[in-house]
Each structure stands twice: as C-alpha cells, then as structure tokens.
Design an enzyme around this catalytic site. Sequence first.
Site, PDB file in Angstrom:
ATOM      1  N   HIS A  44       0.912  -1.269  -0.116  1.00  0.00           N
ATOM      2  CA  HIS A  44      -0.060  -0.100   0.205  1.00  0.00           C
ATOM      3  C   HIS A  44       0.965   1.313   0.042  1.00  0.00           C
ATOM      4  O   HIS A  44       1.409   1.534   1.068  1.00  0.00           O
ATOM      5  CB  HIS A  44      -0.876   0.046   1.113  1.00  0.00           C
ATOM      6  N   GLU A  76       1.261  -4.065  11.525  1.00  0.00           N
ATOM      7  CA  GLU A  76       0.767  -2.533  11.334  1.00  0.00           C
ATOM      8  C   GLU A  76       1.509  -1.694  12.258  1.00  0.00           C
ATOM      9  O   GLU A  76       1.803  -2.204  13.290  1.00  0.00           O
ATOM     10  CB  GLU A  76      -0.464  -2.722  11.720  1.00  0.00           C
ATOM     11  N   HIS A 104       2.791  -2.771   6.962  1.00  0.00           N
ATOM     12  CA  HIS A 104       1.955  -1.822   6.794  1.00  0.00           C
ATOM     13  C   HIS A 104       1.931  -0.627   7.709  1.00  0.00           C
ATOM     14  O   HIS A 104       2.357  -0.834   8.760  1.00  0.00           O
ATOM     15  CB  HIS A 104       0.401  -2.365   6.694  1.00  0.00           C
ATOM     16  N   GLU A 153       1.439   3.995   2.599  1.00  0.00           N
ATOM     17  CA  GLU A 153       1.617   3.626   4.071  1.00  0.00           C
ATOM     18  C   GLU A 153       3.323   3.640   4.132  1.00  0.00           C
ATOM     19  O   GLU A 153       4.022   2.560   4.475  1.00  0.00           O
ATOM     20  CB  GLU A 153       1.029   2.285   4.428  1.00  0.00           C
TER      21      GLU A 153
HETATM   22 ZN    ZN Z   1      -2.009  -1.424   4.187  1.00  0.00          ZN
END
Ligand code: ZN
Length: 523
Positions: free
Chosen positions: A259, A430, A357, A262
């Site tokens: 992504h 994350e 992420h 990010e």
């Molecule tokens: Zn992501």
Amino acid sequence: MAERSQTAPEAGSDMGNDDAIGGNVSKYVVLPTGYCGQPKKGHLIFDACFESGNLGRVDQVSEFEFDLFIRPDTCNPRFRVWFNFTVENVKESQRVIFNIVNFSKTKSLYRDGMAPMVKSTSRPKWTQQICPPWMIFTLCCLESSCPGKCGTQTRQRLPPKNVYYYRCPDHRKNYVMSFAFCFDREEDIYQFAYCYPYTYTRFQHYLDSLQKRNMDYFFREQLGQSVQQRQLDLLTITSPDNLREGAEQKVVFITGRVHPGETPSSFVCQGIIDFLISQHPIARVLREHLVFKIAPMLNPDGVYLGNYRCSLMGFDLNRHWLDPSPWAHPTLHGVKQLIIQMYNDPKTSLEFYIDIHAHSTMMNGFMYGNIFEDEERFQRQAVFPKLLCQNAEDFSYSSTSFNRDAVKAGTGRRFLGGLLDHTSYCYTLEVSFYSYTIGGTTAAVPYTEEAYMKLGRNVARTFLDYYRLNPMVEKVAIPMPRLRKGKPPSYKHSLLRGPASNHPNGKGDKKSSVNHKDPSNSF
Ligand SMILES: [Zn+2]
C-alpha cells in the site's frame, strides 16, 4: 492499512462526476477573484507534480481559506487519503486555513491528535517544536534564536490544537480536516504531507549505497518490474555459508509498501535491513542461522505516483494474492512465484512471512495473524508477537488480533497462511501513522522516522528470542575487536543488560529487558 479494522469499513466512497480530478496540480497560482495581473507575493502557488506528490485541486474559499482536494488513486477514485504538496510565494506572517475536503475515510487519527507533517526549504527536516501561543501556527522554532524559547519539547507535527476533523455540512457531510498555519519566511517553499514521505527514489538510493559496501552477506537482485518498469528489488541477507549448494535454509520473508501511502512501512523495513547488515553480535548470529529475504517495495508505481492504496492500474494488490496476473500485478506475481518455489524446495523451510503496513486509525505497532483449527499451531503463532511486545515499547500485543474474514482472503497474510504448512507463520505488521502509548500511560507519543526504524530493529532482534539463539550471541561476542583502552564496544551494554542475555527464553520482564534511553543499548 492492510486490513479493515473491526469496526471501520475501508471500501472508500465514490466521488461523483462533479468532483472528477484528473491529475496533480502543477504550480497552480491562486489569484483573487477578478484579479488579472501578475501574481504578487501572497498569491499562493500550489504544486504536487513531484515524486509521491498528491494534490488534485485547490478552491479558494476566502482570502485566507482554501479547500484542498486529494487526487484519487490512479484508476481508482475510491481511495483518497495520502496528500503531499508544496506551497510557495507566501508572505511573511500570512495566515491560512487549509481544508482537506475529500477524504475517502471517516475514522481518522486526526480525531486523536494527529496533524499534518510540514517542513520548509530552510528547515528541511520534518520536525517542529511546540511554540508559544502567539506564534503557535508557525514553523518558527527549529532555531535556538527562537524568541519564544520554546525548544522544550520536540514535535514532528503541527500542534494538534490547530487541527480539526469534523463532518462538514458545506462538503456534502464529508469528513473534513482543517488546519491553520502561518507562513514565516517569504523565500521558503513549504511542504505538507499526510505522513513522512518515503519515495521510490529514496529507497533506490538507499539500496545503491548498501550495494556499494560489497558486504558478502547482502545480496540485491531484481525480481521483476512493475507495469511502469520500476524495479522490484529482492534482498537476501544471510551468511554466505547458507547459500552454498545444497545448504538447508530457514527463511524469513518480509515485504513492504504494497500500500503505497503507508510510508511508515518503509521506515520499519529500513530499520530491519540496517540492523541485519550491521556488525551487532545479534545481527551476526541471525545471519548465521537464518536467511532473510526482503522485498521492501511491492508497489513501486503506486509509491512513485503518490497513491494511497492502489497500483498504477487501480488494483489494491493486497487483495490479489489468490491469482495475481503477470501483466496486471507483475510485482505481486513475481513475489508469489518465488515464495511458492521456496515452499516446494525440500531444502528450504519458509518459517515466517511478515508484510509491513501502516494503520490510519489505530495507535502503536501490532499484528494480524491467522486462525487455525489446530489449537497448538494457533498458540504457537502468538509467540512471535508476544516476544516482540517484550522487545518494543511501542508494540501492543493487546491490539494484535487473529482472524479469517472472507474479505481478507486475498491478502498476503491470509493466502500464505493457507498455503504454507504448520511450521510457518504469516503476519501483517501494522504500525500507526500517528503515535504510540507507552505501558501504563495514555499519553500519545508521535512516531518519528527514527522510532519507526527502531521498531524495525526490534522486529529483527525478536528472531533471536524466538529461535533461542541468545547463547550464540555471547559466543560471537567473545573475540571482540581490540578497541582503544577504556572504551568498551557499544554493543557490550546490550549484551549485559538487553533481553538477549537476561531472558534466554524470551519471557523476561518487559521493563528490565528494554533500555530505550541509552542509544548504545537500543535496537
Ligand atoms: Zn496496508
């Protein structure tokens, strides 16, 4: 963010034709209504035509106030979160209110104190300090000469009290983030961004610099190319012995930036790489025992273009692991082929897959894992995040969760969790776009670039605990290089006081195992 949080759908929303935005603004001059002459100082010039730039439209609301529109991801108007633009031709003491009016999300860390990032040409670091109230909107305070003597606490973002996030009746009840700012230097170009930018070119330069060092345990190859012919890098970090013909390999596979907006993913990834290639005794032991395969940027086109979530062609690549196409998702296809090849190689044991992420609504670092019928496998999967929680003050085990939602079936973590056997663990790591809280307090500590990298170093170090390699560290540390008298090697502190030697089972007390103040003892 890799995955939806429990409560907030992240499907994005359609913009409607009247809001169609084709590309980034390019040196766009905002002139007062009816004004026809040359731009004067104070007629702001907005620009986002640079790498990772994103600003699609500017509407002047009043002399002081501007509505700013994020340019949607290429070929996918549903995603509008990342912004990154410059403003120049300012007047000294010019005050403005910027409203970012077309976010595609509703929940946001802006409610919790997050603020846009800012820097300017004469103050090129993304840093800022809290100012006294009379200059609260300015970027004044990086100098010791600041008349407010406000250099007491470093912040990386605008003071939160100047940022408002609310549902706006003037913008079709969209959520709007408004912030006030006062320009202070006429010659400066100011840059505003959603989070610390980390461009494709920066990563290429970083990898080039590592390659020039000719380390015999660091290898860089091109695994493939993106649709726009950008490089899909694959790094291998391990002792050369592990690459001998026929050698058995325990592999840790790490990916990042699927992504593109990010950006913290790249800082964490750089932290992992920097640590693994270092001469730290723990890094040396890890290289001896494990093979680290790292694909740091899975979506180089999206990063280059300033997208938030999608590739050039508008695909959320983290929903296409089940059947990636070699022409539409070439980077994902390349990585998946390699992983399957390793999985089928009897000499290779793919033990970990971690996809990095950043999260737009949660604090701290945390993980998503899989749910398995096999209770023991499920329990074993919890070990790594528990150990990481002991090593990293910003990592939260309580925010870590395990799921098998159908909607996430196309993610790397879910797909590989289903493919690989019971000895492999697949996680999404994350990290908050904004901040972390330290145990026992509720005060949010904003992440710095360095704090993101530190999380990466702690991720790398946690493999030592997981594989119980701590005794090996002491062995490699014994033949220490001779140093000048009276100056012990910096890593000695970590051997004496760090978790590696204190808690060989990785079950030590969190407080005693981490010394975050002493840089020589930090990872
Ligand atoms: Zn992501």
